[in-house]
Design an enzyme around this catalytic site. Structure first.
Site, PDB file in Angstrom:
ATOM      1  N   TYR A 136       0.855  -1.190   0.000  1.00 26.86           N
ATOM      2  CA  TYR A 136       0.000   0.000   0.000  1.00 26.86           C
ATOM      3  C   TYR A 136       0.888   1.235   0.000  1.00 26.86           C
ATOM      4  CZ  TYR A 136      -3.878   3.075   1.540  1.00 26.86           C
ATOM      5  OH  TYR A 136      -4.833   4.064   1.638  1.00 26.86           O
ATOM      6  N   LYS A 164      -1.545  -1.388  -4.015  1.00 32.33           N
ATOM      7  CA  LYS A 164      -2.560  -0.346  -4.038  1.00 32.33           C
ATOM      8  C   LYS A 164      -1.818   0.966  -4.173  1.00 32.33           C
ATOM      9  CE  LYS A 164      -6.164   1.982  -1.348  1.00 32.33           C
ATOM     10  NZ  LYS A 164      -6.890   2.076  -0.064  1.00 32.33           N
TER      11      LYS A 164
END
Length: 293
Positions: A136, A164
């Site tokens: 992330y 992400k």
């Protein structure tokens, strides 16, 4: 590893009087999301207010989502922190629950590691984890950006399956897509960049807007994948005011407001976040109502 196209970064339902994670409301929300376009869920991410959830609350949340989901959607648990040893220990504990498909590991925040430190952090978690790892990258919150070269290196590790990307840098995201294998999943971390990232070869979105327009997000992605680019672009333009409105005040207060207004009771946000005031709520509701005109 296919984790879905529209993965909702799920809010955490809180009982408004007891200030506790509420199993009944979790059950209702999970069913609502799956029935309305979500083929994956991120649990206890930023939108899930993970910084204000205790360890025990996260475990309770994971267990209830696993039970309600019953294998229908892919489940990604937020287990990351800025402490590598703690991240590893928590990730192992979550793996033992069963029913979780992957973990989302945020870039370490506040202690500001360099690129070597970032690589070592994710590599250590990956090596210790029985669950696939999704990186992330969110420099707006973590302060440090995971550079494309670092993500490309990490993508070569067998247990790191995707990223992400919330940097908002399409040049960097394009480089990551170009220089990683086809099975490495690149997800937009910003609803408004879903279509642009699909256009450069991304796989989907880890979404906030899908709480309220999940079917429309699915329709946009499917239209793009069918080659109906103009239709996808039209949907993108129609949804853009709502995508931006959901971040008009700190997330997830706007999303919780709209869900509560629609009868999906998720309760308030926890301090230090605050709920929308009347004026903010009216403006947001007007944006949502404008989508159907």
């Amino acid at each position: 590893m296919d984790l879905g196209k529209v993965i909702t970064a799920m809010v955490t339902p809180i009982h408004p009087e007891k200030d506790k994670v509420c199993k009944k409301r979790i059950h209702h929300l999970v069913n609502h999301l799956i029935k309305n376009g979500s083929d994956g869920l991120v649990i206890a991410g930023t939108t899930g207010e993970s910084p204000t959830l205790s360890h025990d609350e996260k475990i309770k949340l994971f267990r209830q989502v696993i039970e309600t989901n019953d294998g229908r959607a892919k489940l990604i648990a937020g287990t990351g922190s800025n402490n590598t040893a703690e991240t590893i220990a928590f990730t192992k504990e979550v793996a033992e629950l069963g029913g979780i498909d992957a973990v989302l590991i945020v870039a370490p925040y506040y202690n500001k590691p360099n690129q070597d430190g970032l690589y070592a952090h994710f590599a250590a978690v990956s090596e210790a984890s029985d669950l696939p790892v999704v990186i992330y990258n969110i420099p707006g919150r973590s302060v440090v950006n995971i550079e494309p070269e670092t993500i490309i290196r990490l993508a070569k590790l067998p247990n790191i399956v995707g990223v992400k990307e919330s940097s908002g840098n399409l040049d960097n995201i394009s480089k990551i897509i170009a220089e990683t294998s086809d099975d490495f999943q690149v997800y937009s971390g910003d609803d408004s960049l879903t279509l642009p990232i699909l256009a450069v070869g991304g796989n989907g979105v880890i979404s906030v807007a899908s709480h309220v327009v999940g079917n429309e997000m699915q329709e946009m992605i499917q239209a793009f994948e069918r080659g109906e680019v103009q239709k996808a672009a039209q949907i993108h333009r129609e949804l853009l005011p709502l995508m931006n409105g959901l971040f008009s005040v700190p997330n997830p207060a706007p999303t919780k407001y709209l869900l509560n207004q629609q009868g999906i009771s998720v309760g308030p946000v926890r301090l230090p976040l605050v709920d929308l005031n009347a004026e903010q709520g009216t403006k947001l509701q007007a944006i949502l109502e404008g989508l159907s005109k």
